[in-house]
Design a protein around this motif. Structure first.
Motif, mmCIF file in Angstrom:
data_model
loop_
_atom_site.group_PDB
_atom_site.id
_atom_site.type_symbol
_atom_site.label_atom_id
_atom_site.label_comp_id
_atom_site.label_asym_id
_atom_site.label_seq_id
_atom_site.Cartn_x
_atom_site.Cartn_y
_atom_site.Cartn_z
ATOM 1 N N PRO A 39 0.801 -1.234 0.000
ATOM 2 C CA PRO A 39 0.000 0.000 0.000
ATOM 3 C C PRO A 39 0.828 1.274 0.000
ATOM 4 N N GLN A 40 1.965 1.263 0.700
ATOM 5 C CA GLN A 40 2.777 2.486 0.770
ATOM 6 C C GLN A 40 3.458 2.812 -0.554
ATOM 7 N N LYS A 87 -3.964 -6.699 1.666
ATOM 8 C CA LYS A 87 -3.245 -6.202 2.848
ATOM 9 C C LYS A 87 -3.978 -6.637 4.104
ATOM 10 N N ASP A 92 -6.561 0.726 9.585
ATOM 11 C CA ASP A 92 -6.233 2.018 10.183
ATOM 12 C C ASP A 92 -6.399 3.123 9.151
ATOM 13 N N SER A 93 -5.952 4.329 9.484
ATOM 14 C CA SER A 93 -6.141 5.460 8.577
ATOM 15 C C SER A 93 -5.416 5.237 7.256
ATOM 16 N N GLU A 94 -4.255 4.588 7.277
ATOM 17 C CA GLU A 94 -3.520 4.352 6.040
ATOM 18 C C GLU A 94 -4.249 3.354 5.146
ATOM 19 N N TYR A 95 -4.853 2.343 5.747
ATOM 20 C CA TYR A 95 -5.665 1.410 4.960
ATOM 21 C C TYR A 95 -6.841 2.162 4.340
ATOM 22 N N TYR A 97 -7.033 5.347 3.543
ATOM 23 C CA TYR A 97 -6.570 6.182 2.432
ATOM 24 C C TYR A 97 -6.255 5.317 1.203
ATOM 25 N N ALA A 98 -5.726 4.124 1.438
ATOM 26 C CA ALA A 98 -5.424 3.225 0.315
ATOM 27 C C ALA A 98 -6.695 2.881 -0.452
#
Length: 318
Positions: A39-40, A87, A92-95, A97-98
């Motif tokens: 994801p990153q 994933k 969380d917030s990053e998931y 946004y992904a």
């Protein structure tokens, strides 16, 4: 097909049990090409399409060096025949946004499984509340008083955070109410976070069953995760023993009701957790148990999944 798997780092895979690996192995066996990213590594720049740094990989069949991969390169997500979001939680917030980046890629023509909007709109624990006919007594609240009243009514209860995974943060409180206040404060952070509270289901001794639904239809076998020793959690991550079993009549009833709904929302793969006759969770981020079921029953779950993926891509392309 050219497949892009968005997943955790390859070096973290336990290939003897990893479901994403089982998907990759079956896809390569059929002649599909495999590409991976994390994801990153997804990027969206002004005036451009969503891209990612990716690696084309080939599975070797050697468990000590299980893949070959050249250097990373950049690719548009819309150029792949299918993008598989695998994933692992936490969500969380990053998931979060992904899923937005993946949804933009969809607008550009990418075919993403499970659909990003469905992942975002389908919280795995809260989702069961939509199907009250299949769940036990359940409460979602931040309020300690609500929890105390629920305990007074049902006596033996389970408390868990809404964002937990792998059995983390699950507590049982019996009729004596011992430590209920302390556990509530720990989970709800003095009213700042919501908690799910459920009546304890003694059928957990027979296992927490993972019923896999692929393309709206159930896999004919489930994996019962059976707690060991004095543990109340059956999760494999907490030492539970996985035993594959044919679906019961109740399991099939649940799958028949939920399967078409989940498929219509863009969830090609879901894992419905069932204790006794009650649904306790609907997993959609990266459901597992493919290899355990195949090893014990011979049912090739990965083949069923790639069948459904090929059909979904063909339908979308048509």
């Amino acid at each position: 097909m050219e497949l892009l798997f968005i997943a955790d780092p390859l070096h973290s895979f336990k290939i003897y049990k990893d479901t994403t690996f089982a998907m990759m192995r079956e896809a390569q066996r059929r002649g599909h090409t495999l590409t991976v990213s994390e994801p990153q590594h997804i990027m969206w720049q002004r005036g451009s399409k969503v891209s990612a740094r990716v690696q084309d990989i080939r599975l070797t069949g050697d468990p000590t060096h299980w893949y070959d991969a050249p250097a990373q390169h950049s690719a548009w997500l819309a150029d792949f025949d299918a993008v598989l979001m695998r994933k692992d939680p936490p969500f969380d917030s990053e998931y979060f946004y992904a899923t937005h980046l993946l949804e933009q890629a969809e607008r550009e023509g990418a075919r993403v499984f499970n659909k990003p909007r469905a992942l975002r709109d389908h919280p795995e624990k809260l989702a069961i509340m939509e199907f009250p006919q299949f769940i036990g007594p359940t409460l979602v609240t931040r309020d300690a008083g609500d929890i105390q009243r629920f305990h007074a009514q049902h006596q033996d209860i389970i408390l868990k955070p809404l964002d937990g995974m792998g059995g983390m943060g699950i507590f049982r409180v019996g009729p004596d109410g011992l430590n209920l206040g302390s556990i509530t404060e720990t989970l709800n952070r003095h009213g700042a976070r919501s908690v799910m509270v459920q009546k304890f289901l003694p059928e957990i001794v027979e296992g927490d069953k993972r019923v896999l639904i692929i393309g709206g239809k159930p896999v004919p076998f489930c994996l019962a995760r059976i707690p060991q020793g004095r543990e109340v959690r059956g999760n494999l991550a907490t030492g539970g023993k996985g035993v594959a079993r044919p679906l019961s009549a109740r399991d099939r009833e649940i799958a028949a009701a939920l399967g078409p709904v989940l498929q219509q929302r863009g969830l090609l793969l879901a894992g419905v957790d069932v204790i006794g006759d009650c649904v306790t969770e609907i997993n959609v981020t990266s459901p597992t148990c493919f290899q355990e079921i195949q090893e014990q029953t011979g049912c090739d779950v990965a083949s069923l999944f790639i069948d459904a993926l090929e059909a979904a891509v063909a339908t979308h392309s048509g």
